[in-house]
Design a protein around this motif. Structure first.
Motif, PDB file in Angstrom:
ATOM      1  N   LEU A  90       0.641 -22.822 -70.317  1.00  0.00           N
ATOM      2  CA  LEU A  90      -0.358 -23.027 -71.377  1.00  0.00           C
ATOM      3  C   LEU A  90      -1.622 -22.158 -71.036  1.00  0.00           C
ATOM      4  O   LEU A  90      -2.065 -21.431 -72.013  1.00  0.00           O
ATOM      5  N   LEU A  91      -2.214 -22.442 -70.028  1.00  0.00           N
ATOM      6  CA  LEU A  91      -3.305 -21.773 -69.516  1.00  0.00           C
ATOM      7  C   LEU A  91      -3.090 -20.015 -69.498  1.00  0.00           C
ATOM      8  O   LEU A  91      -4.009 -19.385 -69.761  1.00  0.00           O
ATOM      9  N   ASP A  92      -1.929 -19.785 -68.991  1.00  0.00           N
ATOM     10  CA  ASP A  92      -1.590 -18.277 -68.898  1.00  0.00           C
ATOM     11  C   ASP A  92      -1.700 -17.901 -70.353  1.00  0.00           C
ATOM     12  O   ASP A  92      -1.974 -16.643 -70.579  1.00  0.00           O
ATOM     13  N   TYR A  93      -1.063 -18.456 -71.472  1.00  0.00           N
ATOM     14  CA  TYR A  93      -0.923 -18.134 -72.631  1.00  0.00           C
ATOM     15  C   TYR A  93      -2.313 -18.011 -73.277  1.00  0.00           C
ATOM     16  O   TYR A  93      -2.750 -16.958 -74.051  1.00  0.00           O
ATOM     17  N   GLU A 112       8.150 -25.535 -82.367  1.00  0.00           N
ATOM     18  CA  GLU A 112       7.502 -24.579 -83.016  1.00  0.00           C
ATOM     19  C   GLU A 112       6.169 -24.856 -83.695  1.00  0.00           C
ATOM     20  O   GLU A 112       5.315 -24.037 -83.728  1.00  0.00           O
ATOM     21  N   ARG A 113       5.825 -26.018 -83.757  1.00  0.00           N
ATOM     22  CA  ARG A 113       4.571 -26.459 -84.355  1.00  0.00           C
ATOM     23  C   ARG A 113       3.477 -26.191 -83.224  1.00  0.00           C
ATOM     24  O   ARG A 113       2.463 -25.868 -83.436  1.00  0.00           O
ATOM     25  N   GLU A 114       3.730 -26.839 -81.858  1.00  0.00           N
ATOM     26  CA  GLU A 114       3.137 -26.804 -80.809  1.00  0.00           C
ATOM     27  C   GLU A 114       2.670 -25.147 -80.435  1.00  0.00           C
ATOM     28  O   GLU A 114       1.496 -25.084 -80.462  1.00  0.00           O
ATOM     29  N   LYS A 115       3.674 -24.391 -80.463  1.00  0.00           N
ATOM     30  CA  LYS A 115       3.540 -22.842 -80.394  1.00  0.00           C
ATOM     31  C   LYS A 115       2.505 -22.450 -81.527  1.00  0.00           C
ATOM     32  O   LYS A 115       1.776 -21.451 -81.058  1.00  0.00           O
ATOM     33  N   SER A 116       2.728 -22.577 -82.695  1.00  0.00           N
ATOM     34  CA  SER A 116       1.869 -22.218 -83.677  1.00  0.00           C
ATOM     35  C   SER A 116       0.497 -22.699 -83.337  1.00  0.00           C
ATOM     36  O   SER A 116      -0.536 -21.814 -83.917  1.00  0.00           O
ATOM     37  N   HIS A 117       0.312 -23.998 -83.297  1.00  0.00           N
ATOM     38  CA  HIS A 117      -1.072 -24.394 -82.729  1.00  0.00           C
ATOM     39  C   HIS A 117      -1.630 -23.700 -81.598  1.00  0.00           C
ATOM     40  O   HIS A 117      -2.846 -23.287 -81.781  1.00  0.00           O
ATOM     41  N   MET A 118      -0.838 -23.318 -80.736  1.00  0.00           N
ATOM     42  CA  MET A 118      -1.581 -22.735 -79.547  1.00  0.00           C
ATOM     43  C   MET A 118      -1.908 -21.254 -79.774  1.00  0.00           C
ATOM     44  O   MET A 118      -2.603 -20.775 -79.188  1.00  0.00           O
ATOM     45  N   VAL A 119      -1.068 -20.868 -80.819  1.00  0.00           N
ATOM     46  CA  VAL A 119      -1.679 -19.330 -81.400  1.00  0.00           C
ATOM     47  C   VAL A 119      -3.247 -19.638 -81.581  1.00  0.00           C
ATOM     48  O   VAL A 119      -3.868 -18.630 -81.622  1.00  0.00           O
ATOM     49  N   ASP A 120      -3.351 -20.587 -82.481  1.00  0.00           N
ATOM     50  CA  ASP A 120      -4.935 -20.724 -82.822  1.00  0.00           C
ATOM     51  C   ASP A 120      -5.729 -21.033 -81.920  1.00  0.00           C
ATOM     52  O   ASP A 120      -6.856 -20.662 -81.673  1.00  0.00           O
ATOM     53  N   ALA A 132      -6.603 -17.799 -80.064  1.00  0.00           N
ATOM     54  CA  ALA A 132      -7.442 -17.013 -80.885  1.00  0.00           C
ATOM     55  C   ALA A 132      -8.816 -17.556 -80.698  1.00  0.00           C
ATOM     56  O   ALA A 132      -9.757 -16.831 -80.480  1.00  0.00           O
ATOM     57  N   LEU A 133      -9.030 -18.959 -80.779  1.00  0.00           N
ATOM     58  CA  LEU A 133     -10.551 -19.531 -80.739  1.00  0.00           C
ATOM     59  C   LEU A 133     -10.972 -19.185 -79.159  1.00  0.00           C
ATOM     60  O   LEU A 133     -12.178 -18.824 -79.044  1.00  0.00           O
ATOM     61  N   TYR A 134     -10.046 -19.466 -78.400  1.00  0.00           N
ATOM     62  CA  TYR A 134     -10.436 -18.929 -76.637  1.00  0.00           C
ATOM     63  C   TYR A 134     -10.928 -17.707 -76.625  1.00  0.00           C
ATOM     64  O   TYR A 134     -11.913 -16.954 -75.913  1.00  0.00           O
ATOM     65  N   GLN A 135     -10.195 -16.576 -77.135  1.00  0.00           N
ATOM     66  CA  GLN A 135     -10.445 -15.209 -76.645  1.00  0.00           C
ATOM     67  C   GLN A 135     -11.646 -14.764 -77.756  1.00  0.00           C
ATOM     68  O   GLN A 135     -12.524 -13.957 -77.391  1.00  0.00           O
ATOM     69  N   ASN A 136     -12.079 -15.480 -78.881  1.00  0.00           N
ATOM     70  CA  ASN A 136     -13.038 -15.350 -79.567  1.00  0.00           C
ATOM     71  C   ASN A 136     -14.115 -15.800 -78.948  1.00  0.00           C
ATOM     72  O   ASN A 136     -15.449 -14.980 -79.001  1.00  0.00           O
ATOM     73  N   CYS A 137     -14.230 -16.790 -78.293  1.00  0.00           N
ATOM     74  CA  CYS A 137     -15.293 -17.338 -77.338  1.00  0.00           C
ATOM     75  C   CYS A 137     -15.570 -16.436 -76.213  1.00  0.00           C
ATOM     76  O   CYS A 137     -16.862 -16.134 -76.040  1.00  0.00           O
ATOM     77  N   PHE A 155     -12.986 -26.051 -86.346  1.00  0.00           N
ATOM     78  CA  PHE A 155     -12.509 -24.849 -85.549  1.00  0.00           C
ATOM     79  C   PHE A 155     -11.025 -24.368 -86.052  1.00  0.00           C
ATOM     80  O   PHE A 155     -10.801 -23.396 -85.754  1.00  0.00           O
ATOM     81  N   PHE A 156     -10.410 -25.387 -86.673  1.00  0.00           N
ATOM     82  CA  PHE A 156      -9.065 -24.885 -86.940  1.00  0.00           C
ATOM     83  C   PHE A 156      -8.805 -25.055 -88.437  1.00  0.00           C
ATOM     84  O   PHE A 156      -9.407 -26.287 -89.030  1.00  0.00           O
ATOM     85  N   GLN A 157      -8.347 -23.927 -89.157  1.00  0.00           N
ATOM     86  CA  GLN A 157      -8.323 -23.831 -90.522  1.00  0.00           C
ATOM     87  C   GLN A 157      -7.020 -24.595 -91.023  1.00  0.00           C
ATOM     88  O   GLN A 157      -6.736 -24.769 -92.328  1.00  0.00           O
TER      89      GLN A 157
END
Length: 236
Positions: free
Chosen positions: A61-64, A88-96, A99-104, A171-173
């Motif tokens: 998770l952290l590497d991702y 798949e739901r968990e993976k989709s959430h981790m995409v968000d 993105a939040l971390y990278q924006n941070c 923070f999540f839409q």
């Protein structure tokens, strides 16, 4: 003078933002933080998985999130049955989440760039007054941050679930973050207790980074700031 005071206040906030982002990076992305809590909670046994599988899952998770890997594909053995680690739901959430971390991180980099820019400005344009302006700006920004910490701190200590729910709705839409313990391994490997300790640890880390700056700023304001100012002996 007034414009310089505003810029110094902005510099103070940029400094705080860099400290907050740095704290999140150093604590939230530190696998040892989670592994230590897994061991103290004996979480692997509770989830009927091996410690190796549990630790490997949080590393993945952290590497991702850090963008060190593009895939969350992996498998674990739960109660003797092999299964995909994340659905798949968990993976989709981790995409968000990613993105939040990278924006941070982008905000942190932009803030650090602005911080350096203002530091050079005061260093060249103000010289003798630079340190006085910057330390006053930092103290003013810290005063605002203290109010924020007090308000959110009270909320976190009295109703962390409410705070954590609010955080996700801001923070999540979407509602992908609403995971089911019966079907989603992620929410089981990251129970609310760990997130509570994570938030507290981040706040402590921010304080560790900021407090020395506050102490230094108070010293400068009390002992050195009047030097180089106009006849009123203060920053307007």
């Amino acid at each position: 003078m007034r414009w310089n005071s505003i810029l110094a206040f902005v510099w103070g906030w940029l400094f705080l933002i860099v400290c907050v982002v740095g704290s999140i990076h150093s604590v939230a992305l530190n696998e040892n933080f989670y592994i230590a809590r897994y061991e103290s909670m004996d979480l692997a046994q509770q989830l009927h998985v091996s410690s190796d599988d549990l630790n490997s899952s949080i590393r993945l998770l952290l590497d991702y999130i850090r963008d060190d890997t593009d895939s969350l594909e992996s498998s674990i053995t739960v109660g003797g049955q092999k299964q995909e680690t994340f659905n798949e739901r968990e993976k989709s959430h981790m995409v968000d989440v990613k993105a939040l971390y990278q924006n941070c991180i982008r905000v942190g980099i932009a803030s650090f760039t602005g911080l350096l820019g203002l530091l050079f400005y005061f260093g060249f344009a103000q010289r003798k007054k630079a340190m006085a302006f910057l330390t006053k700006g930092l103290l003013q920004a810290c005063g605002c941050l203290l109010i924020v910490f007090a308000l959110f701190g009270l909320w976190i200590l009295t109703d962390f679930t409410g705070f954590w729910t609010w955080f996700h709705t801001i923070f999540f839409q979407n509602q992908l973050w609403l995971l089911d313990p019966a079907t989603d391994f992620m929410i089981n490997m990251l129970p609310e207790t760990i997130f509570y300790q994570l938030v507290i640890a981040c706040v402590v880390m921010v304080c560790v980074l900021v407090v020395p700056g506050i102490i230094f700023s108070i010293y400068i304001q009390r002992k050195k700031a009047p030097i180089g100012f106009d006849h009123e002996n203060h920053i307007s």
